[in-house]
Design a protein around this motif. Structure first.
Motif, mmCIF file in Angstrom:
data_model
loop_
_atom_site.group_PDB
_atom_site.id
_atom_site.type_symbol
_atom_site.label_atom_id
_atom_site.label_comp_id
_atom_site.label_asym_id
_atom_site.label_seq_id
_atom_site.Cartn_x
_atom_site.Cartn_y
_atom_site.Cartn_z
ATOM 1 N N TRP A 1 6.797 5.520 5.516
ATOM 2 C CA TRP A 1 5.503 5.966 5.016
ATOM 3 C C TRP A 1 5.655 6.474 3.582
ATOM 4 C CZ3 TRP A 1 0.602 5.631 6.606
ATOM 5 C CH2 TRP A 1 -0.348 6.446 5.984
ATOM 6 N N SER A 2 4.607 6.274 2.773
ATOM 7 C CA SER A 2 4.632 6.760 1.390
ATOM 8 C C SER A 2 3.267 7.292 1.005
ATOM 9 C CB SER A 2 5.034 5.620 0.436
ATOM 10 O OG SER A 2 4.737 5.959 -0.904
ATOM 11 N N ASN A 3 3.203 8.550 0.681
ATOM 12 C CA ASN A 3 1.927 9.136 0.232
ATOM 13 C C ASN A 3 1.474 8.524 -1.088
ATOM 14 O OD1 ASN A 3 1.292 10.929 2.350
ATOM 15 N ND2 ASN A 3 2.837 12.374 1.626
ATOM 16 N N ILE B 1 -0.328 5.247 -0.231
ATOM 17 C CA ILE B 1 -1.686 5.402 0.308
ATOM 18 C C ILE B 1 -2.669 5.678 -0.827
ATOM 19 C CG2 ILE B 1 -1.657 7.898 0.819
ATOM 20 C CD1 ILE B 1 -2.983 5.370 3.284
ATOM 21 N N VAL C 1 0.493 7.569 12.637
ATOM 22 C CA VAL C 1 0.100 6.435 11.796
ATOM 23 C C VAL C 1 0.839 5.142 12.132
ATOM 24 C CG1 VAL C 1 -0.729 7.771 9.828
ATOM 25 C CG2 VAL C 1 1.713 7.176 9.994
ATOM 26 N N TYR D 1 -3.374 0.066 3.576
ATOM 27 C CA TYR D 1 -2.012 0.515 3.340
ATOM 28 C C TYR D 1 -1.068 0.044 4.458
ATOM 29 C CZ TYR D 1 2.113 3.348 2.826
ATOM 30 O OH TYR D 1 3.416 3.742 2.704
ATOM 31 N N GLU D 2 -1.526 0.150 5.710
ATOM 32 C CA GLU D 2 -0.672 -0.247 6.840
ATOM 33 C C GLU D 2 -0.357 -1.737 6.795
ATOM 34 O OE1 GLU D 2 -0.620 1.474 10.469
ATOM 35 O OE2 GLU D 2 -0.718 3.444 9.531
ATOM 36 N N GLU E 1 8.514 9.572 5.959
ATOM 37 C CA GLU E 1 8.872 9.415 4.531
ATOM 38 C C GLU E 1 10.371 9.546 4.320
ATOM 39 O OE1 GLU E 1 6.111 9.963 1.085
ATOM 40 O OE2 GLU E 1 5.755 11.842 2.153
ATOM 41 N N ILE F 1 6.497 2.124 11.717
ATOM 42 C CA ILE F 1 6.321 2.880 10.476
ATOM 43 C C ILE F 1 7.133 4.158 10.633
ATOM 44 C CG2 ILE F 1 4.715 4.184 9.057
ATOM 45 C CD1 ILE F 1 2.653 2.071 9.483
ATOM 46 N N ILE G 1 2.116 -2.241 3.482
ATOM 47 C CA ILE G 1 3.318 -1.404 3.402
ATOM 48 C C ILE G 1 4.607 -2.224 3.326
ATOM 49 C CG2 ILE G 1 3.657 -1.141 5.893
ATOM 50 C CD1 ILE G 1 4.282 1.819 5.379
ATOM 51 N N ARG H 1 -0.821 0.260 13.182
ATOM 52 C CA ARG H 1 -0.293 -0.924 12.500
ATOM 53 C C ARG H 1 -0.544 -2.205 13.306
ATOM 54 N NH1 ARG H 1 5.846 -2.150 10.129
ATOM 55 N NH2 ARG H 1 5.145 -3.298 8.293
#
Length: 802
Positions: free
Chosen positions: A618-620, A623, A49, A605-606, A575, A572, A609, A53
């Motif tokens: 990264w954060s679930n 998203i 992911v 999200y990208e 987590e 990125i 962020i 970006r």
């Protein structure tokens, strides 16, 4: 109605490509705009992911530019030669060409699933013979001008990859690619004379819009310094020349040091009384990388040259000569004068070998265990130069050296010529042959491309030659010059070769008669906005600028610089805040995110962020938040009003949003642009419904970030003719962006005591009266004498009372 991204997104990706809506046109009445990402390297692991970006960021810019009426070139291709593919091929017994084909197919499928508006009609790979024909052609032009040459030299040798590495590919003493030990070997190498362009590579940074940190990295890597070359006479009668940036300290030179690779060591072989010790030290030094050798904290080692000495040209005193690995043959002259009173490394070395330490700049503060480096001060122990300042002494001593014929002023650069040879199979063949009679001879241009032959083994050879060296039928040929027997060069080009000019081929990728036509080059040059990683702001950026300047000098490109604007993005992270890698188990696959949440959600999200230029974890949860925003937008179709136009009560927020998204997109503030769209969504939700015109404007503003759902909404709600991608970017009215009211701070004696909402155009007297009427303020100043009243329009009121 639920938003079904799995049905919507592939549909619009297909429609865009069928319509060719993102295909650039060579020559147009529209203004041109060339947006560029760094050439992706298609690895077997596919995307994580972090990759989308920068692709998405420049896609937002490219889509916005099209909506603003530009003819946009936003191309894509593949940087596919190089060690990773070859190593994978060796390990898995698959031809590198097949590995490359598979990797490209996977990357392409993943990128297309994201809806990036690349012009796929211009796609190519560095491994395509139609492409590397022109890489070879450019090499031949460099060769003919003397900028590509063969040289015996000390090189970095990866003990695992069994090939030569450029200095830039050695990180902390190990191979950047595989992490194995790097040692030094002497080999005959093809070199690129990038040093010929060192000063222009510095000066022309004034012509471009690069972040200051990127310019600083370029300048630091080139490493320009001014100083003097000084000739020291040796007991052998030879002149040992040094380069120094501190000629003012020459009286303090109490010994000399030469690199273990210095050619004089061979010349002095019969004079050296401790030759065995010298040879043993040379052997040890060959096992160390440049990084290890120049590490400031390491213990200083060396060997005194018994039987050879030098004379300080200003003091006339005999001084010893040592070899030590902290001196590199590739920098300066490969020899230094050592001034231990004013240089940390020299001081440590002198203490270890019990050598004299003479202070020549007062204030050097020589102590038993340490000293302070001194760039300013007054000269002492320096003969006729005593009493001069450091700056004056630099000039006067340099003038004296020149008048005496024992030295000269000199500009020096840390930048070394580019090692261009690789002893590997998977790279562009170097299009020259060696003839015993004629030397190195270029292939006729009509014989390009010189294609890679099929080989059974891609394994590097034990003697360091390329696997191509075994292909005798391919190697043995005739000299194009005299017709006699000749042998092809079996080294191949580095991966950097194909990526040094790819941006030019995008301008005219199907041209068989030139790397690009003059018309295409004149129209598209230079690249308007180039984004890439900070890790490439020395290597790739420097190499491609060098190639481009050479082509400019030959009249083959119209601009001296290839890229007008350069930006860099942050990574990125996983987590857990660490760099994503398989070994850490924190890699997030974009395929899974696209499948579960949709490409538009991932894109939003990208961009949302955080600061685009900084790393972000990264954060679930993040998203999921962006998916909720997508669904809120989708549900606007359920509250379409019969009213017309943009309603007065929403006019201000729409114009502010247009301004905010327009401006923030241009300065990489994608997160705040999306935040503005979310604020607009809240305003619409509070209103309870939305007109078609309001939805039309909202849809165009959101389109660069979330192109699929906006196209679906556009078609479903009949918001206009054609595609959203073919519409016009909305304009804002500055007057309608102004607030009717503003919040001002009210202070008493400089301390905040209250806040007031007042009319934006309130006058001073009214603002002060409103402040005094505020219950908190009136209580604060009760019984006191007001001695001063200050009003900063739209900001604050400050009442000074005693």
């Amino acid at each position: 109605m639920k938003y079904e991204h799995k049905a919507v997104e592939p549909k619009w990706q297909e429609k865009w490509e069928e319509a060719g809506v993102f295909h650039a046109v060579n020559g147009s009445d529209k203004p041109k705009y060339y947006a560029l990402i760094e050439f992706p390297y298609p690895s077997g692991q596919g995307l994580h992911v972090g990759h989308p970006r920068p692709y998405t960021a420049l896609d937002v810019v490219a889509r916005k530019r099209r909506l603003q009426g530009y003819n946009v070139l936003y191309p894509i291709g593949w940087d596919a030669f190089g060690l990773p593919t070859e190593n994978y091929a060796i390990k898995n017994h698959v031809h590198p060409a097949e590995v490359t084909k598979q990797n490209i197919a996977r990357f392409k499928k993943q990128i297309q699933s994201l809806g990036i508006s690349f012009d796929w009609s211009r796609e190519f790979s560095t491994t395509d013979p139609d492409y590397y024909k022109w890489t070879q052609w450019i090499f031949l032009q460099l060769f003919k001008k003397g900028l590509a040459y063969k040289k015996e030299m000390n090189v970095n040798w990866c003990t695992s990859c069994k090939c030569v590495l450029a200095n830039e590919e050695v990180v902390n003493g190990v191979c950047e690619r595989c992490g194995s030990e790097v040692v030094h070997k002497v080999k005959s190498q093809w070199m690129m004379k990038i040093t010929e362009y060192a000063q222009r590579l510095i000066d022309d940074l004034d012509l471009v819009d690069y972040p200051e940190r990127v310019k600083a990295q370029q300048k630091n890597w080139i490493g320009r310094s001014t100083g003097a070359e000084v000739d020291f006479t040796t007991s052998t009668g030879d002149k040992l020349t040094v380069y120094t940036t501190r000629p003012d300290t020459l009286y303090g030179a109490t010994y000399m040091v030469v690199s273990p690779e210095h050619p004089y060591l061979e010349k002095w072989e019969d004079k050296l009384q401790n030759l065995d010790a010298v040879r043993a030290y040379q052997e040890q030094a060959a096992k160390k990388s440049d990084f290890e050798r120049t590490e400031l904290a390491k213990e200083k080692t060396g060997v005194k040259l018994e039987g050879v000495s030098a004379v300080n040209p200003l003091t006339g005193k005999e001084i010893p000569i040592f070899i030590s690995d902290y001196v590199l043959v590739s920098y300066g002259t490969g020899a230094i004068m050592a001034v231990p009173a004013h240089d940390t490394r020299d001081w440590e070395f002198a203490r270890k070998f019990d050598l004299p330490i003479i202070e020549v700049v007062q204030g050097g503060n020589v102590q038993e265990e340490a000293f302070t480096d001194c760039d300013t001060g007054v000269m002492v122990n320096s003969g006729i130069f005593d009493g001069l300042t450091v700056e004056d002494a630099k000039k006067k001593i340099t003038e004296y050296l020149e008048q005496s014929g024992i030295g000269r002023s000199k500009v020096n650069y840390k930048l070394r010529d580019w090692v261009f040879s690789r002893q590997r199979y998977w790279g562009e063949p170097i299009p020259v042959v060696y003839c015993e009679k004629c030397g190195w001879v270029p292939l006729p241009e009509s014989e390009l491309p010189l294609k890679l032959p099929e080989v059974e083994s891609y394994e590097p050879t034990d003697n360091g030659e390329s696997p191509l060296a075994h292909m005798t039928d391919w190697v043995n040929t005739t000299c194009p010059h005299c017709g006699g027997p000749a042998k092809r060069e079996t080294d191949t080009m580095p991966q950097w070769a194909g990526s040094s000019w790819y941006f030019l081929r995008y301008m005219d990728p199907h041209n068989s008669g030139a790397f690009a036509s003059k018309e295409a080059l004149d129209y598209w040059s230079p690249v308007d906005w180039y984004n890439g990683g900070m890790e490439h702001t020395t290597l790739h950026l420097l190499y491609s600028r060098f190639w481009h300047k050479f082509l400019f000098d030959q009249g083959l490109v119209p601009t001296p610089e290839p890229y007008q604007k350069r930006t860099s993005h942050g990574m990125i992270l996983g987590e857990n805040g660490e760099k994503m890698s398989k070994s850490r188990g924190n890699v997030v696959n974009p395929d899974e995110i696209v499948s579960e949440y949709g490409a538009d959600t991932l894109r939003l999200y990208e961009m949302f962020i955080g600061d685009f230029e900084k790393a972000a974890p990264w954060s679930n949860a993040g998203i999921k938040g962006c998916r909720r925003f997508v669904e809120r937008y989708w549900n606007l179709q359920n509250i379409i009003s019969r009213e017309k136009g943009v309603r007065k009560e929403l006019e201000g927020v729409f114009h502010k949003t247009i301004k905010k998204v327009s401006e923030d997109t241009e300065i990489l503030k994608f997160n705040t642009a999306i935040a503005a769209l979310m604020t607009l969504m809240n305003a619409v939700s509070e209103k309870g419904d939305i007109t078609k015109e309001e939805l039309r404007l909202f849809t165009i503003l959101l389109n660069p970030f979330a192109p699929h759902i906006t196209e679906e909404m556009w078609a479903l709600c009949g918001l206009g003719e054609g595609l959203v991608a073919q519409q016009t970017w909305p304009e804002y009215d500055e007057e309608k962006c102004k607030d009717d009211t503003v919040e001002i701070v009210v202070q008493v004696c400089g301390k905040v005591r209250s806040r007031l909402n007042v009319s934006a155009d309130i006058q001073k007297d009214e603002a002060i009266a409103a402040a005094k009427a505020d219950p908190k303020i009136s209580a604060e100043i009760a019984g006191k004498t007001v001695v001063k009243e200050i009003y900063v329009p739209g900001k604050l009121v400050n009442i000074v009372a005693k």
